[in-house]
Design an enzyme around this catalytic site. Structure first.
Site, PDB file in Angstrom:
ATOM      1  N   PHE A 152       0.805  -1.225   0.000  1.00 48.04           N
ATOM      2  CA  PHE A 152       0.000   0.000   0.000  1.00 48.04           C
ATOM      3  C   PHE A 152       0.837   1.274   0.000  1.00 48.04           C
ATOM      4  O   PHE A 152       0.352   2.339  -0.355  1.00 48.04           O
ATOM      5  CB  PHE A 152      -0.951   0.010   1.217  1.00 48.04           C
ATOM      6  N   LYS A 176      -1.189  -7.190  -9.463  1.00 48.80           N
ATOM      7  CA  LYS A 176      -2.195  -7.224  -8.398  1.00 48.80           C
ATOM      8  C   LYS A 176      -1.783  -6.143  -7.405  1.00 48.80           C
ATOM      9  O   LYS A 176      -0.934  -6.365  -6.540  1.00 48.80           O
ATOM     10  CB  LYS A 176      -2.203  -8.613  -7.748  1.00 48.80           C
ATOM     11  N   GLU A 179      -4.980  -3.826  -2.262  1.00 45.69           N
ATOM     12  CA  GLU A 179      -6.427  -3.542  -2.205  1.00 45.69           C
ATOM     13  C   GLU A 179      -6.720  -2.281  -1.397  1.00 45.69           C
ATOM     14  O   GLU A 179      -7.814  -1.740  -1.456  1.00 45.69           O
ATOM     15  CB  GLU A 179      -7.173  -4.748  -1.625  1.00 45.69           C
ATOM     16  N   SER A 229       4.967  -6.987   3.563  1.00 44.62           N
ATOM     17  CA  SER A 229       5.511  -7.304   4.888  1.00 44.62           C
ATOM     18  C   SER A 229       6.266  -8.638   4.843  1.00 44.62           C
ATOM     19  O   SER A 229       5.985  -9.486   3.993  1.00 44.62           O
ATOM     20  CB  SER A 229       4.369  -7.374   5.896  1.00 44.62           C
ATOM     21  N   CYS A 284       9.589   1.500   3.612  1.00 42.48           N
ATOM     22  CA  CYS A 284      10.452   0.378   4.003  1.00 42.48           C
ATOM     23  C   CYS A 284      11.881   0.854   4.205  1.00 42.48           C
ATOM     24  O   CYS A 284      12.717   0.115   4.698  1.00 42.48           O
ATOM     25  CB  CYS A 284      10.389  -0.719   2.960  1.00 42.48           C
ATOM     26  N   GLU A 385       8.813  -4.248  13.381  1.00 42.12           N
ATOM     27  CA  GLU A 385       8.579  -3.165  12.420  1.00 42.12           C
ATOM     28  C   GLU A 385       7.282  -2.459  12.815  1.00 42.12           C
ATOM     29  O   GLU A 385       6.208  -3.056  12.753  1.00 42.12           O
ATOM     30  CB  GLU A 385       8.451  -3.715  10.997  1.00 42.12           C
TER      31      GLU A 385
HETATM   32  P1  NAD Z   1       1.208  -6.650   3.095  1.00 36.31           P
HETATM   33  O1  NAD Z   1       2.203  -7.733   3.219  1.00 36.31           O
HETATM   34  O2  NAD Z   1       0.068  -6.614   4.049  1.00 36.31           O
HETATM   35  O3  NAD Z   1       0.539  -6.672   1.625  1.00 36.31           O
HETATM   36  C1  NAD Z   1       1.322  -6.659   0.456  1.00 36.31           C
HETATM   37  C2  NAD Z   1       0.545  -7.348  -0.660  1.00 36.31           C
HETATM   38  O4  NAD Z   1       0.311  -8.711  -0.290  1.00 36.31           O
HETATM   39  C3  NAD Z   1      -0.814  -6.739  -0.942  1.00 36.31           C
HETATM   40  O5  NAD Z   1      -1.007  -6.693  -2.328  1.00 36.31           O
HETATM   41  C4  NAD Z   1      -1.787  -7.701  -0.271  1.00 36.31           C
HETATM   42  O6  NAD Z   1      -3.016  -7.798  -0.948  1.00 36.31           O
HETATM   43  C5  NAD Z   1      -1.065  -9.026  -0.335  1.00 36.31           C
HETATM   44  N1  NAD Z   1      -1.341  -9.891   0.820  1.00 36.31           N
HETATM   45  C6  NAD Z   1      -1.533  -9.500   2.109  1.00 36.31           C
HETATM   46  N2  NAD Z   1      -1.709 -10.576   2.908  1.00 36.31           N
HETATM   47  C7  NAD Z   1      -1.615 -11.663   2.112  1.00 36.31           C
HETATM   48  C8  NAD Z   1      -1.697 -13.067   2.354  1.00 36.31           C
HETATM   49  N3  NAD Z   1      -1.912 -13.545   3.577  1.00 36.31           N
HETATM   50  N4  NAD Z   1      -1.554 -13.901   1.307  1.00 36.31           N
HETATM   51  C9  NAD Z   1      -1.325 -13.423   0.070  1.00 36.31           C
HETATM   52  N5  NAD Z   1      -1.238 -12.097  -0.223  1.00 36.31           N
HETATM   53  C10 NAD Z   1      -1.382 -11.232   0.784  1.00 36.31           C
HETATM   54  O7  NAD Z   1       2.025  -5.283   3.125  1.00 36.31           O
HETATM   55  P2  NAD Z   1       1.458  -3.792   3.174  1.00 36.31           P
HETATM   56  O8  NAD Z   1       0.910  -3.542   4.532  1.00 36.31           O
HETATM   57  O9  NAD Z   1       0.624  -3.509   1.986  1.00 36.31           O
HETATM   58  O10 NAD Z   1       2.812  -2.961   2.967  1.00 36.31           O
HETATM   59  C11 NAD Z   1       3.657  -2.600   4.027  1.00 36.31           C
HETATM   60  C12 NAD Z   1       4.815  -3.554   4.164  1.00 36.31           C
HETATM   61  O11 NAD Z   1       5.544  -3.607   2.948  1.00 36.31           O
HETATM   62  C13 NAD Z   1       5.810  -3.125   5.221  1.00 36.31           C
HETATM   63  O12 NAD Z   1       6.229  -4.257   5.934  1.00 36.31           O
HETATM   64  C14 NAD Z   1       6.960  -2.535   4.420  1.00 36.31           C
HETATM   65  O13 NAD Z   1       8.217  -2.569   5.067  1.00 36.31           O
HETATM   66  C15 NAD Z   1       6.938  -3.431   3.222  1.00 36.31           C
HETATM   67  N6  NAD Z   1       7.592  -2.817   2.076  1.00 36.31           N
HETATM   68  C16 NAD Z   1       8.797  -3.318   1.689  1.00 36.31           C
HETATM   69  C17 NAD Z   1       9.479  -2.741   0.619  1.00 36.31           C
HETATM   70  C18 NAD Z   1      10.802  -3.269   0.211  1.00 36.31           C
HETATM   71  O14 NAD Z   1      11.278  -2.895  -0.856  1.00 36.31           O
HETATM   72  N7  NAD Z   1      11.440  -4.131   0.992  1.00 36.31           N
HETATM   73  C19 NAD Z   1       8.914  -1.662  -0.061  1.00 36.31           C
HETATM   74  C20 NAD Z   1       7.669  -1.180   0.366  1.00 36.31           C
HETATM   75  C21 NAD Z   1       7.009  -1.774   1.431  1.00 36.31           C
END
Ligand code: NAD
Length: 492
Positions: A152, A176, A179, A229, A284, A385
């Site tokens: 997000f 994808k 959401e 994450s 991140c 985090e």
């Molecule tokens: P998230 O893991 O909740 O969601 C990321 C994506 O995964 C979304 O598209 C979501 O729909 C999908 N998703 C969520 N739960 C899922 C599941 N159980 N099974 C399959 N798909 C699933 O992350 P977020 O809250 O959207 O983003 C924040 C996180 O992203 C933070 O931890 C941040 O550090 C990390 N991040 C990392 C980088 C990097 O380059 N390392 C860059 C940006 C963000």
């Protein structure tokens, strides 16, 4: 595209309404208004997107790279033309300030620019006469149908870490998006629709876990890019690779920054405050821990407390605002309870951003910058985090102790050092265990032509996003050994 308050999917070169039975509200995190409803696209519709991508692949891979990149030149022009409008959408759905939204879109566009170099970037190599009359070549070919799942916090930039390279290398691509923030990419796909790409080369499916799982399980999807994450990154990596796919999965972070006594304290504080509280700490590459060495401690503490307390918090579209809300009400609640946990573990609250109220935005998910002092490196809060505008301070006596703390974290996305000593900088660069290192830099975000290189629990896979890694990830290497005996050429 939005129709009747609902987002559509983009499949096979056309906007299509999902027959999903479940939809989620996408809310403006500052005003709590519902912007649109997003479908949780079911498995069979994902299958249709994969099928159309696969059907497009045969011809797309034969399209010369010099032709493929013409679409990227057009995309770059359209993104530039619609730059302000797209950035506003990002602020409305994600909460960050307009300047931050513009910044991320600019970083996304840089990836489109770099990917226009694919004809050079995807060159192979060869050696003549590996034995007499036998030559060997390495060619790069596209992988096939590839998909990206994005988080997000950068709705405009992160999808562009993948899409331009994927299609320029000759793959067909499915996105994808998160959401929570699907509107920015929906608008970008309106522009993509204007490019005249062959139907099926790029596709957009909205949704959450079920939609992701459908991509992870589909046998025709050959490669998965994920950013989010760490627990989900690990899950996606395991499931994708168990299903025989190539996977690059970027996860979360807990980024430490070390301040030495010889640092320019005014500059260090300004930059670290931007890193910790910019994008409401939802980056991140945000600084979440500052480790001061020796007498740097008291000066830094005073400066950072002032920077935190005076940061202007509000709706990101308001010009004077320096920090917007966090993404959801649940997120705000989680962050506030983690601050409470830190206190119960012995940290002292230097600046308390809980219970923020912003006049005119009662329903918004606002937290003000928070600084926790004397955080115990062994406490739970030191390792988690938080993903909000919360900076933890730790104090040590030597650079070696500081580097030990940097390396004790399970994550390895970024580590930074503030100093005016070249020798200290080299030591840090050499010893710190993180994929992105900043020296007198607060957000060490690699440019598009370098890989976004997370380590440890911040990354699962081998090839990172961006840079040469992107070309490695989106191509298969084929090695050809050819024998053409010399005497055969004398037959003519
Ligand atoms: P998230 O893991 O909740 O969601 C990321 C994506 O995964 C979304 O598209 C979501 O729909 C999908 N998703 C969520 N739960 C899922 C599941 N159980 N099974 C399959 N798909 C699933 O992350 P977020 O809250 O959207 O983003 C924040 C996180 O992203 C933070 O931890 C941040 O550090 C990390 N991040 C990392 C980088 C990097 O380059 N390392 C860059 C940006 C963000």
């Amino acid at each position: 595209m939005i129709q009747d308050g609902q987002l559509l999917n983009y499949i096979g070169g056309a906007w299509r309404r999902s027959h999903a039975s479940d939809y989620l509200d996408v809310r403006n995190p500052a005003t709590a208004e519902t912007i649109v409803r997003v479908p949780l696209t079911p498995r069979d519709e994902v299958g249709a997107a994969v099928q159309t991508a696969q059907a497009a692949f045969a011809d797309w891979r034969r399209t010369p790279p010099t032709e493929r990149i013409q679409y990227l030149f057009k995309l770059k022009r359209l993104l530039d033309e619609h730059f302000d409008e797209i950035a506003r959408l990002t602020t409305q759905e994600c909460g960050k300030t307009l300047a931050e939204s513009k910044g991320e879109l600019q970083r996304g566009i840089e990836n489109v620019e770099v990917a226009t170099g694919i004809p050079s970037l995807m060159m192979g190599y060869n050696v003549e006469d590996i034995a007499r009359g036998i030559d060997e070549h390495m060619l790069r070919q596209p992988v096939g149908v590839v998909a990206a799942i994005t988080p997000f916090n950068f709705p405009g930039m992160i999808p562009l870490w993948f899409l331009p390279y994927a299609i320029a290398c000759g793959n067909c691509f499915i996105l994808k998006p998160s959401e929570k923030v699907p509107v920015t990419m929906s608008r970008v796909f309106d522009l993509i629709d204007e490019l005249g790409l062959p139907p099926g080369v790029v596709n957009l499916v909205n949704g959450a876990k079920e939609t992701v799982d459908a991509l992870l399980d589909h046998p025709t999807v050959r490669a998965i890019s994920f950013v989010g994450s760490s627990p989900v990154a690990k899950y996606v990596y395991s499931r994708a690779t168990a299903n025989g796919k190539r996977a690059q999965c970027s996860g979360g972070a807990k980024n430490p920054v070390v301040v030495l006594p010889d640092a320019d304290m005014e500059m260090a504080t300004r930059i670290i405050a931007d890193s910790s509280f910019g994008c409401a700490g939802q980056r991140c590459l945000a600084t979440s821990v500052t480790i001061t060495v020796s007498e740097a401690g008291s000066a830094f503490k005073e400066h950072i407390a002032n920077a935190a307390a005076t940061r202007k918090v509000g709706y990101g579209l308001d010009q004077e605002v320096e920090m917007g809300p966090v993404i959801t009400a649940e997120s705000k609640q989680r962050i506030e309870s983690l601050i409470g946990k830190g206190v119960s573990e012995g940290a002292r609250v230097l600046v308390d951003g809980r219970n923020a109220s912003i006049p005119g935005y009662d329903g918004g998910n606002f937290i003000r910058p928070t600084v926790l002092d004397n955080v115990d490196p062994h406490s739970e809060i030191a390792g988690i985090e938080i993903f909000g505008p919360v900076l933890s301070l730790m104090h040590v006596q030597t650079i070696d102790e500081a580097i030990d703390l940097v390396n004790a974290t399970s994550y390895g996305n970024m580590a930074c050092l503030f100093t005016s000593s070249g020798a200290a900088a080299r030591k840090f660069r050499y010893e710190a265990q993180a994929g992105n290192i900043g020296i007198n830099i607060g957000v060490a975000a690699p440019m598009a032509f370098f890989p976004f290189s997370g380590w440890k629990e911040s990354f699962f896979g081998d090839m990172h996003a961006q840079g040469r890694d992107a070309i490695e990830f989106y191509t298969e290497k084929k090695v050809v050994v050819e024998r053409w005996p010399r005497e055969w050429s004398r037959k003519f």
